[in-house]
Design an enzyme around this catalytic site. Sequence first.
Site, PDB file in Angstrom:
ATOM      1  N   VAL A  84      79.094  30.195 -21.632  1.00  0.00           N
ATOM      2  CA  VAL A  84      78.714  29.558 -22.897  1.00  0.00           C
ATOM      3  C   VAL A  84      77.615  28.516 -22.682  1.00  0.00           C
ATOM      4  CG1 VAL A  84      80.852  30.008 -24.139  1.00  0.00           C
ATOM      5  CG2 VAL A  84      80.688  27.979 -22.678  1.00  0.00           C
ATOM      6  N   CYS A  85      76.907  28.635 -21.565  1.00  0.00           N
ATOM      7  CA  CYS A  85      75.787  27.736 -21.290  1.00  0.00           C
ATOM      8  C   CYS A  85      74.477  28.486 -21.506  1.00  0.00           C
ATOM      9  CB  CYS A  85      75.861  27.220 -19.858  1.00  0.00           C
ATOM     10  SG  CYS A  85      74.657  25.918 -19.528  1.00  0.00           S
ATOM     11  N   ILE A  86      73.546  27.863 -22.198  1.00  0.00           N
ATOM     12  CA  ILE A  86      72.256  28.503 -22.480  1.00  0.00           C
ATOM     13  C   ILE A  86      71.102  27.651 -21.955  1.00  0.00           C
ATOM     14  CG2 ILE A  86      73.036  29.890 -24.435  1.00  0.00           C
ATOM     15  CD1 ILE A  86      72.025  27.691 -26.306  1.00  0.00           C
ATOM     16  N   THR A  87      71.381  26.887 -20.899  1.00  0.00           N
ATOM     17  CA  THR A  87      70.355  26.016 -20.322  1.00  0.00           C
ATOM     18  C   THR A  87      69.117  26.795 -19.919  1.00  0.00           C
ATOM     19  OG1 THR A  87      72.000  24.427 -19.539  1.00  0.00           O
ATOM     20  CG2 THR A  87      69.858  24.405 -18.446  1.00  0.00           C
TER      21      THR A  87
END
Length: 327
Positions: free
Chosen positions: A175-178
Site C-alpha cells: 500500500v506504498c506508492i512512494t
Amino acid sequence: MFNDIPVFDYEDIQLIPNKCIISSRSQADTSVKLGNYTFKLPVIPANMQTIIDEEVAETLACEGYFYIMHRFNEEERKPFIKRMHDKGLIASISVGVKDYEYDFVTSLKEDAPEFITIDIAHGHSNSVIEMIQHIKQELPETFVIAGNVGTPEAVRELENAGADATKVGIGPGKVCITKVKTGFGTGGWQLAALRWCSKAARKPIIADGGIRTHGDIAKSIRFGASMVMIGSLFAGHLESPGKLVEVDGQQFKEYYGSASEYQKGEHKNVEGKKILLPVKGRLEDTLTEMQQDLQSSISYAGGKELDSLRHVDYVIVKNSIWNGDSI
C-alpha cells in the site's frame, strides 16, 4: 558503483537446498534475539494503524512475538507503556522527529520502554540522527530502531549515531506508492537493497516491505535481515484494527499505508493508498503457519536454526516463483 550490483527482488530468487539433518521439521528453532530479548519468530507486524492496536500488541507480547506499536495515537503512548509494564510485558513504541517528540522522550525516564522505533519515510536524515542521539542520551537502556533507509551509507550513519538496529525499505510495501509519487525507493529491488545494506551493517537489520509469501521471510534472512517487518500478510485478520467492510456479501478489512491520506487525515504529501483485503481468519493461525513454513525452510537449509539460512546458495531466475504455481 551501484550499477555493478546485481538487481533482483523476492520473486526472482530461489534458495538451493542442503542435506536435511533433522528428523522432524518441528525440531527447527525459529527464535531470534533482538537486544536483550528472545522472540518466537523473526517477524514483526508493521507498525500501521490497520495492522496493530493495543489489544493486538498485548496478544503478541504475551505469546512471545515482537511487536512495534504505531505512533498515530500520540497521547496514548505513555499510558500504553505503563499498562504493558504493569502486566510484565515489554513496551515497544514508535516516535517521529517533530520538536514535541523530544519532550515526550524525556518524559519517559521514569518508565522507559524497552524498544523505541524512530519511524519516518526517509530515515537517512539529520532529524533522525538527532533523535537517535537524544533517545540514547535520555534513555540509554532503550533499544533504538531507526528507519527507513535504503543505502549502506544510511545504515552506517544511523548506526554511528547510536541506532541499535536499522529498518531497510523505501516504498516496497503493497500500500506504498512512494516510487510512483516520487521516483525514489527500493520497490522492485528490495531484496537486492537488503543485501547491499547488510554488507555495511554491524548491527541488526530489519527488512521492511515487499514480503508477499512466507518464503520471502527465509530469503530476507539469507540476504542479511535479522528480522522482517510485514504489512499485507498481517492485515485483514479478525483481530486486525482495520475497518470491517461488506461488499456483495463478502467481508473485507481496510488496509492503508502510513503515508496515505486515510492515516494523515489530509491530502498532503501522500505516499500511500487504501485497499480492501478479504477477512483471513485469526492472527494466531497465520503466525502458526508462518512458523511451520519457516521451520520447513530451515530444514531445507540443512540446519537446525535460523542462522543456517544465511549460508545457502541461491539462483536468480526472473519471476520463476509464479510459473504455474498459486497459493
